[in-house]
Design an enzyme around this catalytic site. Structure first.
Site, PDB file in Angstrom:
ATOM      1  N   ASP A   1      -6.167  17.219 -35.011  1.00 54.14           N
ATOM      2  CA  ASP A   1      -5.188  16.660 -35.932  1.00 54.14           C
ATOM      3  C   ASP A   1      -5.738  16.726 -37.364  1.00 54.14           C
ATOM      4  OD1 ASP A   1      -2.830  15.522 -36.692  1.00 54.14           O
ATOM      5  OD2 ASP A   1      -3.365  13.478 -36.110  1.00 54.14           O
TER       6      ASP A   1
ATOM      7  N   LYS B   1       3.970  16.348 -33.264  1.00 57.58           N
ATOM      8  CA  LYS B   1       2.934  17.382 -33.114  1.00 57.58           C
ATOM      9  C   LYS B   1       1.966  17.033 -31.983  1.00 57.58           C
ATOM     10  CE  LYS B   1       1.811  17.050 -37.535  1.00 57.58           C
ATOM     11  NZ  LYS B   1       2.934  16.259 -38.093  1.00 57.58           N
ATOM     12  N   THR B   2       1.523  15.780 -31.952  1.00 63.33           N
ATOM     13  CA  THR B   2       0.606  15.354 -30.884  1.00 63.33           C
ATOM     14  C   THR B   2       1.314  15.351 -29.538  1.00 63.33           C
ATOM     15  OG1 THR B   2      -0.582  13.968 -32.480  1.00 63.33           O
ATOM     16  CG2 THR B   2      -0.981  13.548 -30.148  1.00 63.33           C
TER      17      THR B   2
ATOM     18  N   THR C   1      -0.325  18.141 -41.908  1.00 67.03           N
ATOM     19  CA  THR C   1       0.788  17.725 -42.753  1.00 67.03           C
ATOM     20  C   THR C   1       0.794  18.505 -44.059  1.00 67.03           C
ATOM     21  OG1 THR C   1      -0.590  15.939 -43.666  1.00 67.03           O
ATOM     22  CG2 THR C   1       0.817  15.389 -41.801  1.00 67.03           C
TER      23      THR C   1
ATOM     24  N   ARG D   1       8.739   8.683 -34.507  1.00 65.65           N
ATOM     25  CA  ARG D   1       7.765   7.593 -34.450  1.00 65.65           C
ATOM     26  C   ARG D   1       8.309   6.339 -35.138  1.00 65.65           C
ATOM     27  NH1 ARG D   1       2.010   9.060 -36.619  1.00 65.65           N
ATOM     28  NH2 ARG D   1       2.147  10.479 -34.840  1.00 65.65           N
TER      29      ARG D   1
END
Length: 353
Positions: free
Chosen positions: A122, A77-78, A171, A230
């Site tokens: 975020d 997302k980032t 999330t 990640r």
């Protein structure tokens, strides 16, 4: 085979690993992060839809519509927010829901945005109610009204903002207030990645880290990455450390992946001790379920949100856990996996001692 080290870990620590990497990991992660849509691997439908949105906004010479990304942590997302700012040629400001504690903080951020700039928030579902209500007119009309003083001296100060884009990441999209959710024009949900996509990500990251790895070895790492880029990059860095210590060469071989994963106590499905402990508790203490999430959290001495955000998504995806109206239940496939793990643990214990 080296002795397995004692690696105490809590779900909160896992959450920090997923959401707040160490300073060294942050630097490395930034170097591994794609900067263009063409470099982004996976999420094909999302990328194509995003490409259309960016091209249309560029052709009209308008800022991009407000956008919301949802999905488990670590899926990109980032990274997508950075890519959008790069593709649009605008500046991006990064913050998070818990970091904006006062309306004044938000006003300071918004008034510093130039036309077309991006504000990435975020964990946007964790914004306070007061701050959230200040966002409504800012997102809709690009203005905010701020009340100063109190009582008979109270007055409203109007701030006109330059058109900007908010990109929210969450999330837990179900926790977003309806008025806030309705003000986003573009919605995208990120899914877990396939092993093949993660293999390509691992090989691309290995090239950037100047590490040699073949496709067979890369997919061995990818299958243990819980469908998350990640985690795939983090495991790659840990295996690289093993290669450096064991062989002194930046070459990752298949046998070394298995050895390092055994030392880290990560099995072929990507489960670690915390996942297995959760499944064992449901099976042994609650006869396989159903068991309520609050009861489960109390038994494990963990927070409910941490269980829901960190463990459940992947266990549900691979079919090891069922979520019912009465609570959580373990599945037959999870029981078979736990049985194989028990036998494997006994074998490793006998080899060590």
């Amino acid at each position: 085979m080296p002795e397995l080290p004692d690696l105490p870990e809590t779900l909160e620590r896992r959450k920090l690993i997923l959401e707040q990497e160490t300073e060294e990991d942050k630097v490395v992660s930034l170097s591994l992060r794609p900067s263009k849509l063409d470099e982004f691997t996976g999420q094909k439908d999302l990328v194509e839809n995003l490409r259309v949105s960016l091209k249309a906004a560029t052709q009209r010479g308008e800022p991009l519509e407000h956008m919301l990304f949802s999905g488990p942590p670590g899926l990109g997302k980032t990274s997508l927010a950075y890519i959008i700012s790069h593709e649009m040629g605008v500046r991006i400001t990064i913050t998070s829901g818990p970091a904006i504690t006062r309306a004044g903080d938000l006003i300071g951020i918004l008034t510093n945005l130039e036309r077309g700039d991006i504000l990435f928030i975020d964990e946007i579902h964790r914004l306070s109610k007061v701050v959230e209500e200040f966002l409504y007119p800012a997102m809709e009309n690009f203005k905010i009204d701020f009340i100063v003083d109190k009582g008979p001296y109270a007055r409203t100060v109007n701030f006109n903002l330059k058109p900007f884009t908010i990109i929210g990441a969450t999330t837990r999209s179900g926790l977003l207030a309806s008025p806030l959710r309705d003000r986003f024009g573009i919605f995208h949900h990120l899914e877990f990645y396939s092993p093949e996509d993660l293999r390509d990500i691992v090989m691309s990251s290995a090239r950037k880290l100047n590490v040699e790895i073949n496709a067979e070895t890369a997919i061995a790492i990818a299958r243990r990455a819980r469908g998350t880029p990640r985690i795939a990059n983090r495991l790659l860095r840990r295996v690289r450390d093993f290669a450096q210590v064991k062989t002194g060469r930046p070459v990752i071989e298949l046998e070394l992946v298995g050895e390092s994963m055994r030392t880290l106590r990560i099995d072929e499905m990507g489960l670690d001790e915390i996942d297995r402990r959760l499944l064992r508790v449901i099976n042994e203490q609650y006869q396989g379920g159903p068991v309520g999430i609050e009861t489960l959290a109390a038994t494990l001495n963990e927070e409910v949100d941490t269980l829901v955000d960190v463990l459940e998504p992947y266990l549900l995806k691979i079919g090891f856990l069922k979520r019912t109206a009465r609570g959580r239940e373990i599945t037959e496939s999870a029981l078979r996996h736990l049985g194989a793990e028990i036998l494997r643990s006994k074998k490793i214990h006998n080899e060590l001692f």
